[in-house]
Design a protein around this motif. Structure first.
Motif, PDB file in Angstrom:
ATOM      1  N   THR A   1       7.206 -30.645   3.533  1.00 45.25           N
ATOM      2  CA  THR A   1       8.465 -30.351   2.836  1.00 45.25           C
ATOM      3  C   THR A   1       8.307 -30.334   1.314  1.00 45.25           C
ATOM      4  N   ILE A   2       7.402 -31.171   0.795  1.00 50.66           N
ATOM      5  CA  ILE A   2       7.130 -31.112  -0.650  1.00 50.66           C
ATOM      6  C   ILE A   2       5.898 -30.223  -0.782  1.00 50.66           C
ATOM      7  N   VAL A   3       6.161 -28.917  -0.797  1.00 51.55           N
ATOM      8  CA  VAL A   3       5.046 -27.981  -0.620  1.00 51.55           C
ATOM      9  C   VAL A   3       4.404 -27.665  -1.974  1.00 51.55           C
ATOM     10  N   ASP A   4       3.861 -28.721  -2.558  1.00 47.51           N
ATOM     11  CA  ASP A   4       3.333 -28.646  -3.910  1.00 47.51           C
ATOM     12  C   ASP A   4       2.436 -29.868  -4.062  1.00 47.51           C
ATOM     13  N   SER A   5       1.135 -29.645  -4.113  1.00 50.96           N
ATOM     14  CA  SER A   5       0.239 -30.812  -4.066  1.00 50.96           C
ATOM     15  C   SER A   5       0.096 -31.503  -5.415  1.00 50.96           C
ATOM     16  N   PHE A   6       0.963 -31.185  -6.381  1.00 52.05           N
ATOM     17  CA  PHE A   6       1.061 -32.026  -7.569  1.00 52.05           C
ATOM     18  C   PHE A   6       1.813 -33.314  -7.247  1.00 52.05           C
ATOM     19  N   CYS A   7       2.483 -33.320  -6.116  1.00 50.81           N
ATOM     20  CA  CYS A   7       3.191 -34.515  -5.642  1.00 50.81           C
ATOM     21  C   CYS A   7       2.182 -35.635  -5.434  1.00 50.81           C
ATOM     22  N   HIS A   8       2.410 -36.775  -6.076  1.00 47.46           N
ATOM     23  CA  HIS A   8       1.356 -37.782  -6.183  1.00 47.46           C
ATOM     24  C   HIS A   8       1.869 -39.172  -5.801  1.00 47.46           C
ATOM     25  N   GLY A   9       1.161 -39.841  -4.901  1.00 50.18           N
ATOM     26  CA  GLY A   9       1.446 -41.236  -4.569  1.00 50.18           C
ATOM     27  C   GLY A   9       0.354 -42.135  -5.122  1.00 50.18           C
ATOM     28  N   ASN A  10       0.691 -43.399  -5.361  1.00 48.91           N
ATOM     29  CA  ASN A  10      -0.305 -44.353  -5.852  1.00 48.91           C
ATOM     30  C   ASN A  10      -0.470 -45.487  -4.853  1.00 48.91           C
ATOM     31  N   ILE A  11      -1.667 -46.063  -4.805  1.00 54.93           N
ATOM     32  CA  ILE A  11      -1.886 -47.286  -4.043  1.00 54.93           C
ATOM     33  C   ILE A  11      -2.689 -48.257  -4.905  1.00 54.93           C
ATOM     34  N   GLY A  12      -2.718 -49.528  -4.456  1.00 52.89           N
ATOM     35  CA  GLY A  12      -3.482 -50.548  -5.170  1.00 52.89           C
ATOM     36  C   GLY A  12      -2.715 -51.088  -6.365  1.00 52.89           C
ATOM     37  N   PRO A  13      -3.377 -51.839  -7.236  1.00 54.56           N
ATOM     38  CA  PRO A  13      -4.789 -52.223  -7.133  1.00 54.56           C
ATOM     39  C   PRO A  13      -5.086 -53.238  -6.026  1.00 54.56           C
ATOM     40  N   VAL A  14      -4.049 -53.952  -5.575  1.00 57.95           N
ATOM     41  CA  VAL A  14      -4.300 -55.025  -4.620  1.00 57.95           C
ATOM     42  C   VAL A  14      -4.356 -54.457  -3.198  1.00 57.95           C
ATOM     43  N   GLU A  15      -5.254 -55.013  -2.409  1.00 60.28           N
ATOM     44  CA  GLU A  15      -5.392 -54.601  -1.019  1.00 60.28           C
ATOM     45  C   GLU A  15      -4.188 -55.083  -0.206  1.00 60.28           C
ATOM     46  N   THR A  16      -3.627 -54.182   0.595  1.00 58.09           N
ATOM     47  CA  THR A  16      -2.529 -54.566   1.476  1.00 58.09           C
ATOM     48  C   THR A  16      -2.755 -53.922   2.843  1.00 58.09           C
ATOM     49  N   LYS A  17      -2.021 -54.422   3.823  1.00 60.73           N
ATOM     50  CA  LYS A  17      -2.069 -53.789   5.144  1.00 60.73           C
ATOM     51  C   LYS A  17      -1.598 -52.348   5.033  1.00 60.73           C
ATOM     52  N   ALA A  18      -0.510 -52.162   4.319  1.00 58.38           N
ATOM     53  CA  ALA A  18       0.040 -50.810   4.189  1.00 58.38           C
ATOM     54  C   ALA A  18      -0.982 -49.887   3.535  1.00 58.38           C
ATOM     55  N   GLY A  19      -1.718 -50.405   2.550  1.00 58.68           N
ATOM     56  CA  GLY A  19      -2.734 -49.603   1.882  1.00 58.68           C
ATOM     57  C   GLY A  19      -3.773 -49.094   2.873  1.00 58.68           C
ATOM     58  N   HIS A  20      -4.220 -49.986   3.745  1.00 56.51           N
ATOM     59  CA  HIS A  20      -5.204 -49.578   4.757  1.00 56.51           C
ATOM     60  C   HIS A  20      -4.618 -48.544   5.719  1.00 56.51           C
ATOM     61  N   LEU A  21      -3.371 -48.753   6.099  1.00 60.75           N
ATOM     62  CA  LEU A  21      -2.754 -47.810   7.050  1.00 60.75           C
ATOM     63  C   LEU A  21      -2.598 -46.429   6.404  1.00 60.75           C
ATOM     64  N   ILE A  22      -2.272 -46.429   5.120  1.00 58.12           N
ATOM     65  CA  ILE A  22      -2.136 -45.146   4.414  1.00 58.12           C
ATOM     66  C   ILE A  22      -3.482 -44.422   4.384  1.00 58.12           C
ATOM     67  N   LEU A  23      -4.547 -45.154   4.072  1.00 56.90           N
ATOM     68  CA  LEU A  23      -5.872 -44.523   4.018  1.00 56.90           C
ATOM     69  C   LEU A  23      -6.265 -43.964   5.381  1.00 56.90           C
ATOM     70  N   LYS A  24      -5.954 -44.743   6.412  1.00 61.77           N
ATOM     71  CA  LYS A  24      -6.293 -44.292   7.768  1.00 61.77           C
ATOM     72  C   LYS A  24      -5.551 -42.987   8.093  1.00 61.77           C
ATOM     73  N   ALA A  25      -4.282 -42.950   7.733  1.00 65.00           N
ATOM     74  CA  ALA A  25      -3.473 -41.763   8.034  1.00 65.00           C
ATOM     75  C   ALA A  25      -3.949 -40.546   7.237  1.00 65.00           C
ATOM     76  N   VAL A  26      -4.358 -40.805   6.003  1.00 65.08           N
ATOM     77  CA  VAL A  26      -4.832 -39.709   5.138  1.00 65.08           C
ATOM     78  C   VAL A  26      -6.045 -39.013   5.760  1.00 65.08           C
ATOM     79  N   VAL A  27      -6.944 -39.822   6.323  1.00 64.33           N
ATOM     80  CA  VAL A  27      -8.142 -39.235   6.957  1.00 64.33           C
ATOM     81  C   VAL A  27      -7.737 -38.432   8.189  1.00 64.33           C
ATOM     82  N   GLU A  28      -6.829 -38.991   8.973  1.00 56.74           N
ATOM     83  CA  GLU A  28      -6.437 -38.281  10.198  1.00 56.74           C
ATOM     84  C   GLU A  28      -5.670 -36.998   9.898  1.00 56.74           C
ATOM     85  N   LEU A  29      -4.850 -37.036   8.842  1.00 48.21           N
ATOM     86  CA  LEU A  29      -3.983 -35.875   8.585  1.00 48.21           C
ATOM     87  C   LEU A  29      -4.727 -34.710   7.923  1.00 48.21           C
ATOM     88  N   GLN A  30      -5.659 -35.018   7.036  1.00 49.42           N
ATOM     89  CA  GLN A  30      -6.388 -33.962   6.290  1.00 49.42           C
ATOM     90  C   GLN A  30      -5.422 -32.987   5.605  1.00 49.42           C
TER      91      GLN A  30
END
Lengths: 507, 280
Positions: A148-177
């Motif tokens: 829906t946000i069909v513009d890859s300038f759209c930017h999310g941030n994670i960190g600096p601290v490690e969290t469960k959500a951070g890991h889940l986001i990374l996992k999803a990013v790899v799966e989604l490509q």
């Protein structure tokens, strides 16, 4: 650059654009039909620099009625919900993610899509209850953004601290490509755990994101901030009103010597650009009523006091190459000590000019514009002569350690963002620590931002944003593609050959 | 102290010569001659016979005062010189002083965790490398030696003492003479002594059929590593790429299939040894 009525007609009947792309494109054309001498008070002299391509206004338009980049503080939503949208504060992960998606569609920008969607792991982590089912929700949320946000300038941030959500986001990013959202790990060697950093490195090789930003350096230079759009570091709860850029590679064509370029051409064009930026900001603040009408201001998501503006450059390499020629030196930027000297002389001078200029409504950055190493998202043929930012031209890159050291020395100038990217080969997937060593080394040498991808992957970083090679090929074959950035990617590759960056391998 | 060392190659960033990102320096010269050596041009020092000069298509090689001179700027890296060299050498080496090498290492320093000396056989240059290692350590970097295991432990002890550890080959045991041309078992003794003083980073064995006592070698190493859980054992499948034609004729048919190779991993597992890495 101004538009003509005919642009509307050709856009309306274009064969390779979606309805939405046509809509936004025609709106933009409309904003550029207006004569900026009338709407903004541009002088004839300023207009000449736009028309001869020395200054690129990135087609921002001549009735600036919203800031270019908005960096909302989404924690406000977690605390208060949103009155204007009649949404209560989130009580669980479902109401959080749903609420954020609604909010995103009301955050304007130059492209009309939000360029910043928050520190996702920090927003989500307090609502994690069951990792297995929450993972499915996070993945669906990220996929929703991509479609829906069909513009890859759209930017999310994670960190600096490690969290469960951070890991889940990374996992999803790899799966989604997916290309969108762009993602950056705010990296701080003191706060970011090694495990999380290595997971991010692996994700970056497998999905071309997250990138790594030097959280310590940016915190010092910009204060609380978000990494938005390509890799811009902008004040949190604020953003940037505008971004114009000097095309150094175009300006240099008028130079008769290095001295002439630095002492005469550069100050003259730079001052004209600064005064245009002043006028844009004044219109936005004094006449557009954006800050008076937006619920984002009223409810504290943003504050006008936190807005700055970005003074961009492109084509340092081209300018330096040309000046080396004028000096009779047969070397190229990136592999030339004299070339580096000229580059630093240009940027020091510019830093001085920009530091002297008093701009209106720039409380957060003490009345001064922030230099920005712009990477170009433009289809103009002029950009063939303007390599992104201070980057070395593709094909003229030295070996990696020399390349890193060379570019590290230029990061200091660009407080509102610069970054370099390197394509690596498959072997690094088995040696993540080696790549993390390079990233940490780069930060210790003054890098602000660094990113990577595998040379053979479909997802590729163009200049700061991501595209799929396959989408760009489809667009090149006159087929309709989902994202505006796919279209930019095509133009940038044709101009700068970025799909063929040197692959870094261990031998 | 302008002593120089002959260097075959410097890889500024290597991810396969010990943990993390490392600078790898390959010295020229080795006292062994292993059947499957993948860089056999590093074995001998150039004797300046001039054969390669005639074959160089890009005029990067010439003879001055009876010596073969290599001009890197003209070289297209076609490696024709290496192919035609009958003496397991190469004209493409550079002589470096310690200061030369330190200057390079200093420029790579922010991005690397350490330096690995490989080759060739670095312990042949123990005195030179001892001093160099001490200088490198002062930069806060680690120093590893990638060695074939055949050295006089006591004679090179200053080097052993100066470095962080060894990546040690145990190429074979009973068949070591056939495989590498050495008669004794110094490498096993050296492995034991290095383990005792905590100077082994990892042990490596290249596996191929026929020419070596695979099971015996694996057992000998695993038995010695059992009480050192911090030291992994890396098994590497020999490959055909990088072999010269005459080597290929000799060992080509002995290259293992991946399946054959993986069976050696199973052997170690059945033996109860699990701290190994299989590099297919």
């Amino acid at each position: 650059m101004r538009s003509v009525l005919n642009d509307l007609t050709s856009t309306a009947s274009a064969i390779n654009m979606t309805y939405q792309q046509k809509l936004f494109s025609m709106a933009n054309i409309g904003e550029r039909l207006v004569d900026p001498r009338a709407s903004l008070g541009y002088t004839d002299e300023e207009m000449i620099y736009i028309e001869n391509n020395m200054i690129c206004d990135l087609n921002e338009g001549y009735l600036p009625y919203r800031p270019r980049y908005i960096v909302p503080d989404y924690e406000i939503f977690v605390k208060n919900g949103c009155d204007f949208l009649d949404i209560k504060p989130p009580t669980d992960i479902d109401t959080l993610l749903d609420g954020l998606l609604i909010l995103y569609s009301h955050v304007p920008s130059i492209t009309s899509f939000p360029v910043y969607i928050g520190r996702l792991d920090q927003l989500i982590d307090p609502f994690i209850r069951d990792e297995e089912s929450d993972y499915i929700k996070i993945k669906r949320f990220l996929n929703h953004i991509d479609k829906t946000i069909v513009d890859s300038f759209c930017h999310g941030n994670i960190g600096p601290v490690e969290t469960k959500a951070g890991h889940l986001i990374l996992k999803a990013v790899v799966e989604l490509q997916n290309p969108t959202p762009n993602l950056t790990l705010l990296y701080d060697a003191q706060l970011t755990s090694k495990d999380f950093a290595l997971e991010a490195v692996k994700t970056c090789l497998l999905a071309a994101k997250p990138s790594f930003s030097n959280q310590v350096m940016y915190q010092k230079d910009v204060g609380n901030h978000g990494i938005v759009s390509c890799y811009n570091a902008l004040p949190l709860a604020g953003g940037a009103y505008t971004l114009l850029r000097l095309r150094l590679g175009t300006m240099v064509k008028k130079a008769t010597s290095t001295k002439h370029f630095i002492d005469i051409i550069l100050p003259e064009v730079a001052q004209n650009m600064a005064s245009m930026m002043d006028k844009r900001i004044k219109f936005m603040v004094e006449e557009s009523n954006f800050f008076e009408t937006s619920f984002l201001t009223k409810e504290g998501f943003i504050n006008q006091d936190n807005f700055t503006a970005m003074f961009g450059i492109v084509g340092l390499a081209d300018a330096v190459n040309e000046l080396l020629k004028l000096e009779g030196i047969h070397e190229t930027f990136g592999q030339s000590e004299r070339g580096d000297d000229i580059g630093h002389n240009i940027l020091s001078k510019l830093e001085h000019i920009v530091g002297q200029h008093e701009a209106p409504y720039l409380k957060r950055t003490d009345g001064h514009y922030l230099l920005h190493a712009q990477v170009g998202a433009d289809l103009s043929p002029e950009d063939r002569d303007n390599t992104p930012a201070h980057r070395i031209k593709v094909g003229q890159e030295p070996i990696l350690p020399i390349h890193l050291a060379q570019s590290a020395s230029f990061h200091k100038y660009f407080k509102s963002g610069t970054g370099d990217l390197y394509a690596f080969d498959q072997t690094y997937l088995d040696h993540l620590e080696a790549l993390l060593d390079i990233i940490q080394g780069a930060f210790s040498e003054g890098y602000r931002y660094i990113t990577t991808y595998l040379q053979n992957s479909d997802l590729i970083r163009v200049t700061g944003y991501l595209v799929k090679r396959s989408d760009v090929e489809r667009f090149n074959n006159n087929q309709v593609v989902l994202r505006d950035t796919d279209i930019f990617g095509s133009g940038t590759n044709n101009n700068a050959n970025v799909f063929n960056r040197q692959t870094r391998t261990y031998e | 102290m302008n002593q120089k060392i002959l260097v075959n190659q410097i890889i500024p960033f290597s991810n396969v010569d010990g943990e993390g990102n490392r600078c790898s320096i390959f010295v020229q010269g080795c006292q062994l001659n292993c059947l499957y050596c993948h860089n056999s041009e590093t074995i001998q020092i150039c004797r300046h016979c001039g054969i390669c000069v005639e074959h160089c298509p890009s005029k990067a090689l010439s003879i001055h005062s009876g010596l073969v001179v290599y001009d890197e700027s003209q070289c297209t890296q076609c490696d024709r010189c290496i192919v035609v060299c009958p003496y397991q050498s190469t004209p493409k080496t550079n002589a470096f002083t310690k200061d030369d090498l330190m200057a390079k290492i200093v420029s790579y320093r922010p991005y690397i965790r350490g330096v690995t000396f490989s080759g060739g056989e670095p312990t042949l240059y123990a005195d030179f490398l001892t001093e160099l290692a001490q200088k490198i350590k002062k930069l806060g970097l680690t120093v590893y030696i990638d060695s074939n295991g055949f050295f006089d432990f006591d004679a090179i002890f200053p080097l052993i003492n100066a470095v962080d550890g060894f990546l040690l080959d145990i190429k074979a045991v009973d068949s070591i003479e056939h495989l590498c041309g050495v008669k004794d078992q110094t490498h096993l003794k050296n492995l034991e002594r290095l383990l005792e003083i905590d100077k082994v980073i990892e042990v490596r064995t290249v596996l191929l059929n026929k020419h070596m006592d695979q099971i015996n070698t694996l057992n000998q190493v695993a038995d010695r590593l059992e009480v050192y859980p911090q030291v992994p054992y890396r098994l590497i499948r020999a490959h055909i790429t990088g072999l010269k034609k005459e080597q290929e004729a000799l060992v080509g048919e002995a290259i293992m299939t991946v399946k054959e190779f993986l069976a050696y991993g199973n052997h170690l597992r059945q033996k109860g040894f699990h701290n190994f890495i299989l590099q297919k």
